[in-house]
Design an enzyme around this catalytic site. Structure first.
Site, PDB file in Angstrom:
ATOM      1  N   GLU A 157       0.743   6.721  -6.787  1.00 30.68           N
ATOM      2  CA  GLU A 157      -0.382   7.656  -6.868  1.00 30.68           C
ATOM      3  C   GLU A 157       0.121   9.100  -6.893  1.00 30.68           C
ATOM      4  OE1 GLU A 157      -3.341   8.603  -3.417  1.00 30.68           O
ATOM      5  OE2 GLU A 157      -3.822   6.630  -4.245  1.00 30.68           O
ATOM      6  N   LYS A 186       0.830  -1.209   0.000  1.00 34.27           N
ATOM      7  CA  LYS A 186       0.000   0.000   0.000  1.00 34.27           C
ATOM      8  C   LYS A 186       0.863   1.257   0.000  1.00 34.27           C
ATOM      9  CE  LYS A 186      -3.928   2.261   0.318  1.00 34.27           C
ATOM     10  NZ  LYS A 186      -3.683   3.557   0.900  1.00 34.27           N
TER      11      LYS A 186
END
Length: 319
Positions: free
Chosen positions: A173, A166
């Site tokens: 991102e 993550k």
């Protein structure tokens, strides 16, 4: 299946609703009594049938550590804790060890999907023992997008692997948002370009740069043409920094992600169209507050959240 869920903020609140919608009984606890189902952690544990499963969605760091510590004294041998916040992966071995001393099992789970996950489903990255992952699969199946391949879920590896995955996801991102934002600023800089939102909209189908982030960029511009209502001040959750630190430690070049992190710092020194779009995107997918361009208002809520969903800022939210 009946589980406990601790932390009913932007992510936890929506996850509770999606789990219930998909046949999972959920008892939730939050410090905000308006959204909480019980009054305390002991009350939560008392509600659950053994072997208990408790999912944690609270801010990373001291808050998560305090919840894990308290659960270590409340749960019984054979119970399972799933830590779904944005903790640093190095914390997972410590949390797992603390619980293992009392025979309590532990999984770490990176959760992606933002405030839209309640309806669209979540991407899930899990670390821990395969037997524990199998025991929790009904939860993962309920949370991930319906009717999709198993690719929306991954058993990433041993303890810590879920949060590590993550972390890297959020670093990527950063880079993707920065690339879209810089392209947006270039388009805005030219007088010959007369329909910037239309160009971004045209990129959504059939092009190699189409993505959900691009769709959210279009949405942000439709809601606030020219992004006039916000400033270009952009916060960072820490996971971008962690990704860069890991790249340095491993000797892996990560120039795009590193530049994107530093661009966040630059945003706090000057206003730019590119950083306005990054701020708007964070509001769209994660519900993060943005800074109003109106001197009378310091913050404006990002995205679309109910009053209950805005009750607490939790670390399960995207970067």
């Amino acid at each position: 299946m009946h589980i406990g869920l601790i932390g009913l903020g932007k992510m936890g609140f929506s996850m509770r609703e999606r789990l219930r919608r998909n046949g999972i009984q959920v008892t939730g606890f939050d410090r905000n009594p308006v959204v909480s189902d019980v009054g305390s952690l002991p009350d939560l544990v008392a509600e659950l049938p053994p072997p208990r499963i408790v999912w944690i969605m609270v801010p990373s760091g001291e808050t998560t550590a305090a919840v894990v510590s308290e659960l270590a004294g409340l749960l019984d041998s054979g119970d399972l804790v799933i830590e779904g916040g944005n903790s640093h992966y190095t914390e997972d071995s410590r949390h797992a060890g603390m619980l293992a001393a009392n025979g309590i099992r532990y999984l770490d789970c990176g959760v992606s999907g933002g405030i839209w996950g309640k309806d669209n489903g979540y991407g899930l990255m899990v670390g821990g023992d395969p037997a524990d992952v199998a025991a929790a699969m009904p939860l993962f199946d309920a949370l991930r997008p319906a009717g999709t391949r198993a690719d929306s879920f991954v058993h990433a590896g041993a303890t810590g692997a879920g949060h590590y995955a993550k972390m890297v996801h959020n670093g990527i991102e950063y880079g993707l948002m920065q690339a879209y934002a810089e392209g947006y600023e270039l388009l805005e800089s030219q007088d010959i370009v007369q329909d910037v939102p239309g160009i971004l909209r045209a990129w959504q189908d059939g092009t190699v740069i189409r993505s959900w982030l691009l769709e959210l960029a279009v949405r942000a511009l439709e809601e606030d043409p020219g992004l006039a209502r916000i400033t270009g001040y952009v916060e960072d959750s820490g996971e971008g920094r962690w990704t860069v630190e890991e790249a340095l430690s491993a000797g892996v070049p990560a120039p795009a992600i590193t530049s994107a992190v530093f661009a966040r710092f630059s945003s706090r020194q000057e206003d730019s169209p590119a950083m306005k779009l990054v701020a708007a995107l964070r509001g769209q997918f994660g519900g993060h507050p943005v800074r109003s361009a109106d001197p009378a208002g310091s913050e404006a809520s990002g995205g679309h959240r109910s009053a209950a969903e805005q009750s607490i800022e939790d670390a399960g939210a995207p970067e």
